[in-house]
Design an enzyme around this catalytic site. Structure first.
Site, mmCIF file in Angstrom:
data_model
loop_
_atom_site.group_PDB
_atom_site.id
_atom_site.type_symbol
_atom_site.label_atom_id
_atom_site.label_comp_id
_atom_site.label_asym_id
_atom_site.label_seq_id
_atom_site.Cartn_x
_atom_site.Cartn_y
_atom_site.Cartn_z
ATOM 1 N N ASP A 38 0.867 -1.177 0.000
ATOM 2 C CA ASP A 38 0.000 0.000 0.000
ATOM 3 C C ASP A 38 0.903 1.225 0.000
ATOM 4 O OD1 ASP A 38 -3.268 0.125 0.999
ATOM 5 O OD2 ASP A 38 -2.152 2.016 0.876
ATOM 6 N N ASP A 64 3.837 2.688 -4.452
ATOM 7 C CA ASP A 64 2.798 3.278 -5.284
ATOM 8 C C ASP A 64 2.599 2.326 -6.463
ATOM 9 O OD1 ASP A 64 1.310 4.662 -7.152
ATOM 10 O OD2 ASP A 64 2.338 6.567 -6.837
ATOM 11 N N ASN A 91 -5.635 -5.111 -6.002
ATOM 12 C CA ASN A 91 -6.852 -4.540 -5.419
ATOM 13 C C ASN A 91 -6.814 -3.016 -5.288
ATOM 14 O OD1 ASN A 91 -9.253 -4.470 -3.384
ATOM 15 N ND2 ASN A 91 -7.512 -3.621 -2.248
ATOM 16 N N TYR A 156 -13.240 6.066 -14.330
ATOM 17 C CA TYR A 156 -13.265 4.864 -13.478
ATOM 18 C C TYR A 156 -13.820 3.675 -14.259
ATOM 19 C CZ TYR A 156 -14.236 2.092 -9.215
ATOM 20 O OH TYR A 156 -14.274 1.119 -8.244
ATOM 21 N N LYS A 160 -11.914 0.239 -15.107
ATOM 22 C CA LYS A 160 -12.383 -1.045 -14.578
ATOM 23 C C LYS A 160 -12.825 -1.991 -15.692
ATOM 24 C CE LYS A 160 -11.797 -0.368 -10.114
ATOM 25 N NZ LYS A 160 -10.674 -1.052 -9.444
ATOM 26 N N THR A 193 -16.696 0.943 2.691
ATOM 27 C CA THR A 193 -15.265 1.038 3.001
ATOM 28 C C THR A 193 -14.924 2.513 3.176
ATOM 29 O OG1 THR A 193 -14.494 1.381 0.728
ATOM 30 C CG2 THR A 193 -14.802 -0.917 1.409
ATOM 31 N N THR A 196 -15.831 4.694 0.195
ATOM 32 C CA THR A 196 -17.213 5.070 -0.094
ATOM 33 C C THR A 196 -17.895 5.772 1.083
ATOM 34 O OG1 THR A 196 -17.831 2.824 0.597
ATOM 35 C CG2 THR A 196 -17.614 3.214 -1.772
HETATM 36 P P1 NAD Z 1 -10.131 1.874 0.173
HETATM 37 O O1 NAD Z 1 -9.866 3.299 -0.177
HETATM 38 O O2 NAD Z 1 -10.753 1.529 1.464
HETATM 39 O O3 NAD Z 1 -8.774 1.038 0.026
HETATM 40 C C1 NAD Z 1 -7.940 1.204 -1.097
HETATM 41 C C2 NAD Z 1 -6.489 1.085 -0.662
HETATM 42 O O4 NAD Z 1 -5.675 1.234 -1.827
HETATM 43 C C3 NAD Z 1 -6.063 2.178 0.327
HETATM 44 O O5 NAD Z 1 -5.385 1.608 1.435
HETATM 45 C C4 NAD Z 1 -5.124 3.058 -0.487
HETATM 46 O O6 NAD Z 1 -4.075 3.645 0.283
HETATM 47 C C5 NAD Z 1 -4.578 2.068 -1.513
HETATM 48 N N1 NAD Z 1 -4.091 2.751 -2.713
HETATM 49 C C6 NAD Z 1 -4.777 3.644 -3.473
HETATM 50 N N2 NAD Z 1 -3.986 4.093 -4.447
HETATM 51 C C7 NAD Z 1 -2.787 3.475 -4.307
HETATM 52 C C8 NAD Z 1 -1.558 3.536 -5.012
HETATM 53 N N3 NAD Z 1 -1.401 4.335 -6.063
HETATM 54 N N4 NAD Z 1 -0.535 2.755 -4.595
HETATM 55 C C9 NAD Z 1 -0.672 1.952 -3.515
HETATM 56 N N5 NAD Z 1 -1.809 1.855 -2.800
HETATM 57 C C10 NAD Z 1 -2.854 2.609 -3.191
HETATM 58 O O7 NAD Z 1 -11.004 1.321 -1.066
HETATM 59 P P2 NAD Z 1 -11.861 -0.028 -1.247
HETATM 60 O O8 NAD Z 1 -13.280 0.365 -1.278
HETATM 61 O O9 NAD Z 1 -11.413 -1.089 -0.331
HETATM 62 O O10 NAD Z 1 -11.465 -0.395 -2.749
HETATM 63 C C11 NAD Z 1 -10.605 -1.472 -3.066
HETATM 64 C C12 NAD Z 1 -10.814 -1.815 -4.536
HETATM 65 O O11 NAD Z 1 -12.166 -2.220 -4.741
HETATM 66 C C13 NAD Z 1 -10.561 -0.654 -5.492
HETATM 67 O O12 NAD Z 1 -9.920 -1.134 -6.654
HETATM 68 C C14 NAD Z 1 -11.965 -0.176 -5.825
HETATM 69 O O13 NAD Z 1 -12.035 0.478 -7.065
HETATM 70 C C15 NAD Z 1 -12.712 -1.494 -5.824
HETATM 71 N N6 NAD Z 1 -14.158 -1.368 -5.630
HETATM 72 C C16 NAD Z 1 -14.661 -0.830 -4.475
HETATM 73 C C17 NAD Z 1 -16.052 -0.711 -4.356
HETATM 74 C C18 NAD Z 1 -16.693 -0.133 -3.124
HETATM 75 O O14 NAD Z 1 -17.915 0.091 -3.130
HETATM 76 N N7 NAD Z 1 -15.962 0.142 -2.047
HETATM 77 C C19 NAD Z 1 -16.893 -1.158 -5.385
HETATM 78 C C20 NAD Z 1 -16.328 -1.708 -6.521
HETATM 79 C C21 NAD Z 1 -14.952 -1.811 -6.649
#
Ligand code: NAD
Length: 253
Positions: A38, A64, A91, A156, A160, A193, A196
């Site tokens: 992360d 990153d 992820n 986005y 995706k 999360t 959101t």
């Molecule tokens: P979140 O923000 O809780 O967690 C995402 C993590 O990714 C964070 O810890 C952040 O620091 C890390 N991150 C972001 N950019 C980064 C980078 N450039 N390098 C390293 N780390 C990085 O988000 P989440 O809701 O857990 O989302 C996780 C995945 O699920 C994402 O790909 C998101 O698009 C996808 N997703 C989420 C939802 C939702 O409703 N939460 C729905 C569909 C898809």
């Protein structure tokens, strides 16, 4: 250790929060050895300490995921620490919701970089190690927005949707190479999360999202993590090139 992921090393990106954090916890509970990646160093330190307290020996990698040099460093660290890799979970991601008119080129590129470039870079860099294991699994986190359109999600959705087909190409190339690596994509609907939280705190937005979700509730990150465990484990040994919605029925209509 007799868990569903015993004797497997897994690299999970975005492991400091949300779905990635829940996945890291579930993987550890199923016996996987973990490399946690992360860009949030404090968040990583917290899950690293939690897993150590539980008897694990995780490797934390602050990186990153949009940077090729960071991926080289990450794979070198995994090689030095574990000497092998069976599972890659791409992820890490984020979304900023704006109309096409309001999206700058810089925002477009940043969104594609974190959600799509990262998957390409991680896959390319990790494939040799995954292939060497003879039973590798790649799980890429897409979204329902990679399957069906919604307004104000142009960058986005493009990213995706790219993840969805890139995953299938990965699966076909690996099958043709006979290297034992499977690749699948996961498409969550609305998951509670930190990503959101702000949007769902707006009652109008929450109402709209719940109204389009037949199960009429948001998902918990752990529910998505359970699907990732299945796709990462040998239970899904005949599953590759597939997409898995986990959306409370949203795309069933
Ligand atoms: P979140 O923000 O809780 O967690 C995402 C993590 O990714 C964070 O810890 C952040 O620091 C890390 N991150 C972001 N950019 C980064 C980078 N450039 N390098 C390293 N780390 C990085 O988000 P989440 O809701 O857990 O989302 C996780 C995945 O699920 C994402 O790909 C998101 O698009 C996808 N997703 C989420 C939802 C939702 O409703 N939460 C729905 C569909 C898809």
């Amino acid at each position: 250790m007799t868990g569903r992921l015993a004797r497997k090393v897994a690299l999970v990106t975005g492991a400091a929060s949300g779905i990635g954090l829940a996945t890291a916890r579930r993987f550890a509970a199923e016996g996987a050895e973990l490399a946690l990646a992360d860009r949030n160093a404090n968040g990583l330190a917290s899950i690293e300490a939690e897993l150590r307290a539980g008897g694990g020996k995780p490797l934390a990698i602050t990186m990153d995921v949009t940077q090729e040099a960071d991926w080289s460093r990450a794979i070198d660290a995994v090689t030095a620490h574990f000497g092998r890799l069976e599972i890659l979970v791409n992820n890490a991601g984020f979304g900023r919701f704006r109309s096409i008119a309001d999206t700058t080129l810089a925002e477009w590129r940043a969104t594609l970089a974190v959600n799509l470039d990262s998957v390409f870079l991680g896959t390319r860099q990790a494939l040799p190690l995954l292939a060497r294991s003879g039973r590798g699994a790649i799980v890429n986190m897409s979204s329902i927005r990679g399957l069906v359109a919604g307004p104000n999600a142009g960058a986005y959705s493009a990213a995706k949707a790219g993840v969805r087909l890139f995953t299938k190409v990965t699966a076909l190339e690996c099958a043709a190479a006979g290297n034992g690596v499977r690749a699948n994509s996961v498409h969550p609907g609305h998951v509670e999360t930190p990503l959101t939280a702000t949007a769902y705190a707006n009652p109008a937005v929450a109402r709209e999202f719940l109204a389009e979700t037949p199960l009429a509730r948001f998902a918990r990150p752990e529910e998505v993590a359970d699907l990732v465990v299945y796709l990462a484990s040998d239970e899904s040994s005949y599953v590759t090139g597939s997409e898995f919605t986990i959306d409370g029925g949203l795309t069933a209509r």
